[in-house]
Design a protein around this motif. Structure first.
Motif, short mmCIF file in Angstrom:
data_model
loop_
_atom_site.label_atom_id
_atom_site.label_comp_id
_atom_site.label_asym_id
_atom_site.label_seq_id
_atom_site.Cartn_x
_atom_site.Cartn_y
_atom_site.Cartn_z
N ALA A 373 0.83 -1.21 0.00
CA ALA A 373 0.00 0.00 0.00
C ALA A 373 0.86 1.26 0.00
N LEU A 374 1.96 1.23 0.78
CA LEU A 374 2.88 2.37 0.80
C LEU A 374 3.49 2.58 -0.58
N LYS A 376 2.27 1.73 -3.55
CA LYS A 376 1.26 2.27 -4.47
C LYS A 376 0.98 3.74 -4.17
N GLN A 377 1.05 4.11 -2.89
CA GLN A 377 0.83 5.51 -2.52
C GLN A 377 1.96 6.38 -3.03
N PRO A 380 1.95 5.53 -7.72
CA PRO A 380 0.79 4.87 -8.35
C PRO A 380 0.96 4.63 -9.83
#
Length: 665
Positions: A373-374, A376-377, A380
């Motif tokens: 998630a980090l 992709k943040q 992206p």
């Protein structure tokens, strides 16, 4: 106060090119010292010390004053040393400590480095292994540029950072022709229109030039040049509704090779820029369009060449170690995240990088969903591979299977593509081009180019079958070069020998399968190097005449060579202390005068021809080697039907036996 010798940077302490070439010193700090004079033309400017990579825990002093420290062995850091400089001669001291901690709790991000190399782990790289350099800049200067192509919007998104808030002007050029310009404010993202963009791809790696000028009172202050490409990486659906990896909104099948970035003379550092470029060029020449940069981060120059030459890159985070979701300390996890953030930031602008891989085979794997998630943040614009091989946590954009020799993959999922991140590992020993006597590979150690070519082509036929029938989006072959004792490269470690037939390998990587030429060294009696051969066998003590031609072996089992456990290319398991083998073989009339058995044995073996003891060998070897037939054995061999019988005895460790007959060297 005392220095023991000289070292040539940017080559690590352990490398031959550094002039030191000694074993790693995990319990000591390494200290560097030199003097320099700042050019007079730099007067009035700030002086930045750039440290492209120092492994692992480093600190820097200028004229006795510490200017900073950094932990992490793969990314760049810098210090403004203007305040520490003086007229005339200046002194710089750099210290580096590489503890090489691979223990589970307080693990270090270290990739494949080990104090004691062996198997799939290699020599360490302590200290300075990328360039340290000085740069003069104006007081108000550009510190960073972040470039992200937005293909669908036909625009380049860019953010310019500077030492102070300011206006800037950006100009995009196609060659020398200006195609777009705009002004913006530092720290704020600007969309620069790129109408009718010329797309970047491995087949057409088109790069645009970029000029960025910092403005002060309407005049140009600091200025930097760069480049960018218009390309997009994403997931999409093929005509059958299967999730695929798309480049520029179209499915492109990615056929790649694992590349670990090791060099026999420089260890972590290529000896020259030409050598750095060559590895990418030869990979492309062999028909690959992808490199998985494994367990290492390269100097920015390497990514420049992948951008320039047109090579897709899947970039690993170098591994920590410890069990999957093991008991890593909070400090180790924080350091991992710090280094991952640095890697993502430093290499963001390279269009060749299309996938970030957070973990490999569960090594040091932790908090997978959080790390993905980090990632992709923070970026992206690219795909994220949560775990290459074995330890998939059902997050990210890719399900990655490792399969040796393989290939193999899972079916694509609704929102994740399926790839084979490692397969193959065809092993060939090339005398005179070996790092040491150890052998690491997958399967039998082959002895000639024809066998390697045949084996590789067969693997790629299955790769393309998986593409079409299973929906696989990419496959990564292990590997482009030998690395120390790992001899499963398509090239030798010194890059002097390309093992397989280039034309046939290149065609296979492109999905075209050319007919193989005749085997230039056909065996008299084939063994498992060519393909598994049928033998009768027993692991129970047979009668004394078991090796005679008229012996009845009707109650023996049938099996495919080689026979063994944990060694070689095993097709029939053998775990007892002894095995007896028999095989009937028809031989031609024109047998060569000098013949040899081609034997891979672990351990003691005796070989009979038509009931006559023809050869014995003690101990074990780690690949096929020729053992001459004795005079009695050669005399017993005849045209037509022959009975070859083998007994192998094993005492400890792995075990293996396979026998062929070849013309003696």
């Amino acid at each position: 106060a005392d220095y023991t010798g000289k070292i040539l940077v940017p080559f690590c302490y352990e490398s031959a090119l550094s002039g030191v070439g000694k074993p790693s010193i995990p319990n000591q700090r390494l200290w560097y010292h030199r003097t320099f004079t700042v050019p007079a033309a730099w007067k009035g400017q700030r002086v930045i010390l750039h440290c492209d990579a120092v492994n692992y825990d480093s600190a820097v002093w200028v004229n006795g004053q510490q200017v900073g420290a950094h932990r992490g062995g793969y990314c760049a850091f810098e210090f403004d040393i203007t305040g520490q400089l003086k007229p005339g001669e200046n002194e710089i001291v750099v210290s580096a400590w590489n503890p090489l901690r691979s223990d589970e709790a307080d693990a270090q991000v270290l990739g494949k480095q080990r104090v004691h190399p062996g198997g799939i782990f290699y020599t360490s790289a302590t200290g300075i292994w990328q360039t340290l350099w000085l740069e003069p800049v104006p007081a108000a200067h550009i510190t960073n540029v972040r470039l992200t192509p937005d293909l669908d919007a036909e625009a380049l998104r860019l953010t310019v950072q500077a030492s102070a808030d300011a206006k800037f002007k950006v100009t995009a050029l196609d060659g020398t022709k200006e195609i777009a310009s705009a002004t913006g404010t530092t720290g704020q993202e600007l969309n620069l229109p790129i109408p009718h963009p010329h797309l970047w791809s491995p087949a057409d790696p088109h790069l645009y030039n970029l000029k960025i000028e910092l403005l002060a009172d309407g005049k140009t202050g600091d200025e930097v040049g760069s480049y960018f490409a218009m390309r997009k990486i994403s997931l999409g659906k093929d005509e059958q509704g299967r999730t695929r990896i798309f480049l520029n909104n179209k499915f492109l099948f990615e056929v790649g090779t694992l590349d670990q970035g090791y060099w026999p003379d420089g260890i972590y550092t290529a000896p020259t820029d030409e050598a750095l470029r060559y590895d990418i060029e030869i990979t492309k020449k062999l028909g690959f369009n992808l490199i998985r940069k494994h367990a290492k981060v390269e100097p920015p120059r390497w990514y420049y060449w992948t951008d320039k030459l047109g090579m897709l890159v899947w970039q690993d985070m170098p591994q920590m170690f410890g069990g999957h979701n093991g008991a890593l300390t909070d400090g180790a996890k924080r350091q991992f995240e710090t280094e991952w953030r640095e890697e993502l930031a430093e290499f963001h602008n390279h269009p060749s990088i299309v996938v970030w891989t957070t973990f490999n085979e569960g090594w040091g794997q932790h908090d997978t969903a959080k790390i993905v998630a980090l990632t992709k943040q923070l970026d992206p614009s690219r795909l994220v591979n949560n775990a290459s091989g074995w330890t998939d946590e059902n997050v990210g954009d890719i399900h990655d299977t490792h399969d040796y020799p393989g290939p193999g993959c899972k079916p694509p999922e609704a929102h994740r593509a399926s790839v084979n991140g490692e397969f193959g590992g065809v092993t060939m020993s090339v005398p005179g081009h070996r790092w040491n006597d150890q052998v690491m590979g997958y399967g039998a150690v082959l002895q000639d180019s024809w066998l390697v070519t045949k084996r590789y082509q067969a693997l790629l036929k299955n790769v393309y079958k998986l593409r079409d029938e299973r929906g696989m989006s990419a496959a990564v072959y292990t590997q482009i070069t030998d690395v120390e004792q790992e001899i499963n490269g398509l090239l030798t470690y010194d890059r002097a020998v390309i093992k397989p037939d280039v034309a046939i390998i290149t065609a296979a990587n492109e999905g075209k399968f050319l007919p193989l030429p005749p085997n230039p060294n056909p065996p008299i009696m084939a063994d498992a190097q060519d393909e598994p051969q049928s033998w009768q066998y027993t692991t129970s003590q047979p009668a004394d005449d078991w090796m005679q031609p008229d012996f009845s072996a009707g109650d023996w089992k049938n099996g495919q060579s080689g026979f063994g456990h944990e060694v070689g290319s095993v097709h029939t398991g053998w775990t007892t202390s002894d095995i007896w083998l028999r095989r009937a073989v028809d031989l031609p009339d024109d047998l060569p005068t000098k013949l040899a058995f081609d034997v891979f044995h672990d351990e003691d073996a005796e070989i009979y021809v038509n009931g006559v003891l023809a050869a014995t060998t003690k101990g074990y070897n780690t690949s096929y080697e020729q053992i001459p037939l004795n005079e009695a054995g050669r005399a017993a061999l005849k045209s037509g039907k022959n009975i070859i019988a083998v007994h192998c005895h094993q005492t400890t460790g792995g075990q293996y036996i396979d026998v062929g007959i070849v013309k003696a060297k």
